[in-house]
Scaffold this motif. Structure first.
Motif, PDB file in Angstrom:
ATOM      1  N   VAL A  30      16.253 -35.618  67.200  1.00 51.64           N
ATOM      2  CA  VAL A  30      17.038 -36.223  66.119  1.00 51.64           C
ATOM      3  C   VAL A  30      18.243 -35.345  65.781  1.00 51.64           C
ATOM      4  CG1 VAL A  30      17.007 -36.930  63.694  1.00 51.64           C
ATOM      5  CG2 VAL A  30      15.053 -37.449  65.166  1.00 51.64           C
ATOM      6  N   VAL A  31      17.996 -34.037  65.686  1.00 56.78           N
ATOM      7  CA  VAL A  31      19.075 -33.097  65.365  1.00 56.78           C
ATOM      8  C   VAL A  31      20.138 -33.105  66.461  1.00 56.78           C
ATOM      9  CG1 VAL A  31      19.626 -30.649  65.061  1.00 56.78           C
ATOM     10  CG2 VAL A  31      17.636 -31.631  63.910  1.00 56.78           C
ATOM     11  N   MET A  35      24.130 -34.026  65.960  1.00 52.29           N
ATOM     12  CA  MET A  35      25.202 -33.078  66.243  1.00 52.29           C
ATOM     13  C   MET A  35      26.114 -33.576  67.355  1.00 52.29           C
ATOM     14  SD  MET A  35      23.164 -29.435  65.749  1.00 52.29           S
ATOM     15  CE  MET A  35      24.660 -28.465  65.530  1.00 52.29           C
ATOM     16  N   VAL A  36      25.559 -34.240  68.358  1.00 50.99           N
ATOM     17  CA  VAL A  36      26.376 -34.806  69.429  1.00 50.99           C
ATOM     18  C   VAL A  36      27.226 -35.951  68.898  1.00 50.99           C
ATOM     19  CG1 VAL A  36      26.280 -36.141  71.576  1.00 50.99           C
ATOM     20  CG2 VAL A  36      24.874 -34.100  71.322  1.00 50.99           C
ATOM     21  N   GLY A  37      26.685 -36.687  67.920  1.00 55.55           N
ATOM     22  CA  GLY A  37      27.396 -37.822  67.361  1.00 55.55           C
ATOM     23  C   GLY A  37      28.703 -37.470  66.689  1.00 55.55           C
ATOM     24  N   ALA A 168      11.679 -23.100  66.447  1.00 47.40           N
ATOM     25  CA  ALA A 168      12.469 -23.666  67.536  1.00 47.40           C
ATOM     26  C   ALA A 168      13.511 -24.647  67.019  1.00 47.40           C
ATOM     27  CB  ALA A 168      11.553 -24.355  68.543  1.00 47.40           C
ATOM     28  N   ASN A 169      13.193 -25.372  65.956  1.00 48.99           N
ATOM     29  CA  ASN A 169      14.172 -26.294  65.382  1.00 48.99           C
ATOM     30  C   ASN A 169      15.369 -25.539  64.811  1.00 48.99           C
ATOM     31  OD1 ASN A 169      13.690 -29.403  65.052  1.00 48.99           O
ATOM     32  ND2 ASN A 169      11.660 -28.460  65.082  1.00 48.99           N
ATOM     33  N   VAL A 170      15.108 -24.430  64.137  1.00 45.16           N
ATOM     34  CA  VAL A 170      16.197 -23.611  63.611  1.00 45.16           C
ATOM     35  C   VAL A 170      17.020 -23.038  64.757  1.00 45.16           C
ATOM     36  CG1 VAL A 170      16.769 -21.571  62.233  1.00 45.16           C
ATOM     37  CG2 VAL A 170      14.865 -23.045  61.541  1.00 45.16           C
ATOM     38  N   PHE A 171      16.327 -22.544  65.768  1.00 41.22           N
ATOM     39  CA  PHE A 171      16.987 -21.988  66.955  1.00 41.22           C
ATOM     40  C   PHE A 171      17.824 -23.048  67.656  1.00 41.22           C
ATOM     41  CE2 PHE A 171      16.995 -20.892  71.487  1.00 41.22           C
ATOM     42  CZ  PHE A 171      17.461 -19.583  71.449  1.00 41.22           C
ATOM     43  N   ASN A 172      17.297 -24.273  67.733  1.00 39.26           N
ATOM     44  CA  ASN A 172      18.001 -25.360  68.390  1.00 39.26           C
ATOM     45  C   ASN A 172      19.287 -25.728  67.657  1.00 39.26           C
ATOM     46  OD1 ASN A 172      18.154 -27.525  70.382  1.00 39.26           O
ATOM     47  ND2 ASN A 172      17.670 -28.902  68.698  1.00 39.26           N
ATOM     48  N   VAL A 173      19.225 -25.779  66.340  1.00 35.47           N
ATOM     49  CA  VAL A 173      20.423 -26.081  65.547  1.00 35.47           C
ATOM     50  C   VAL A 173      21.481 -25.001  65.771  1.00 35.47           C
ATOM     51  CG1 VAL A 173      21.351 -26.251  63.202  1.00 35.47           C
ATOM     52  CG2 VAL A 173      19.206 -27.400  63.784  1.00 35.47           C
ATOM     53  N   LEU A 179      27.248 -23.807  71.043  1.00 32.05           N
ATOM     54  CA  LEU A 179      27.658 -24.285  72.360  1.00 32.05           C
ATOM     55  C   LEU A 179      28.386 -25.625  72.323  1.00 32.05           C
ATOM     56  CD1 LEU A 179      24.492 -23.258  74.417  1.00 32.05           C
ATOM     57  CD2 LEU A 179      26.676 -22.072  74.259  1.00 32.05           C
ATOM     58  N   ILE A 180      28.027 -26.495  71.394  1.00 36.09           N
ATOM     59  CA  ILE A 180      28.714 -27.783  71.321  1.00 36.09           C
ATOM     60  C   ILE A 180      30.131 -27.615  70.788  1.00 36.09           C
ATOM     61  CG2 ILE A 180      28.756 -30.045  70.182  1.00 36.09           C
ATOM     62  CD1 ILE A 180      25.733 -30.047  70.212  1.00 36.09           C
ATOM     63  N   TYR A 181      30.241 -26.880  69.682  1.00 40.45           N
ATOM     64  CA  TYR A 181      31.527 -26.796  68.978  1.00 40.45           C
ATOM     65  C   TYR A 181      32.330 -25.540  69.307  1.00 40.45           C
ATOM     66  CZ  TYR A 181      28.967 -30.301  66.310  1.00 40.45           C
ATOM     67  OH  TYR A 181      28.218 -31.394  65.944  1.00 40.45           O
TER      68      TYR A 181
END
Length: 214
Positions: A30-31, A35-37, A168-173, A179-181
């Protein structure tokens, strides 16, 4: 009623962390989507990641189902107090993860061709394959994590997987944001950055659970 009062607390003690860990794995997707959106106005990145994940999850869940075949072996060994048998079952799960990783990777690698076969937009199919290509190397680590998770779950050790899912959710965010931005000196990789972040998070989950659970 007495039996319910006796059985419900230990059942909830086992079930709630397992539910929380599974919810945490779903939340990462979901996250990623959220973020990709934000990448573009025409939503092509979001569309590409969505169709890519549809194919990716179909492949990964197939592998995950095979790995979960070790569940009854581990629980039976745990009930019989045969820790050595439980470890053997986990080792078989890890070996099976290595064996099936190759055909799963091949299947994921043909994402563009599969999506085009199902008449998806050519541009989106190409973007989807670029998103998936950077994730291929993390497939074995995802399966390793599943094997280790089932081993711990079968031995009624469930809290580590919950905490790993939360962290892992915190790490993923954090990795997605970088890397995205393109933050902290890293280049903005957009959709591919999301794929790399997901791969790194999968590896993090396996090693974190290995360190925490064993």
């Amino acid at each position: 009623m007495l039996i319910l009062k006796q059985q419900l607390p230990p059942l909830l003690t086992l079930a709630l962390p397992v539910m929380g860990a599974q919810f945490g794995m779903m939340l990462m997707g979901v996250v990623d989507t959220m973020m990709v959106g934000r990448l573009d106005l025409d939503s092509s990145a979001l569309a590409a990641s969505s169709i890519a994940n549809a194919w990716l999850f179909a492949i990964l869940w197939f592998g995950m189902g095979l790995i979960q075949g070790i569940d009854p072996l581990i629980t039976q060994a745990h009930g019989a107090k045969r820790q050595d048998h439980a470890l053997i079952a986990m080792q078989r799960g890890l070996v099976l993860s290595c064996v099936i990783s190759l055909p799963l990777i091949v299947g994921i690698n043909y994402a563009e061709e599969i999506l085009l076969f199902f008449q998806q937009d050519a541009k989106l199919a190409s973007m989807a394959e670029s998103y998936l290509d950077v994730q291929l190397w993390s497939v074995p680590f995802f399966l390793f994590f599943i094997a280790l998770r089932q081993y711990l779950q079968g031995r009624e050790i469930v809290k580590p997987m919950l905490w790993v899912a939360i962290i892992a959710n915190v790490f993923n965010v954090f990795t997605n944001y970088i890397l995205i931005y393109g933050k902290l000196g890293f280049p903005a990789l957009g959709l591919e950055g999301a794929g790399i972040a997901t791969s790194i998070t999968r590896c993090f989950m396996f090693f974190a659970l290995l360190f925490w659970g064993l």
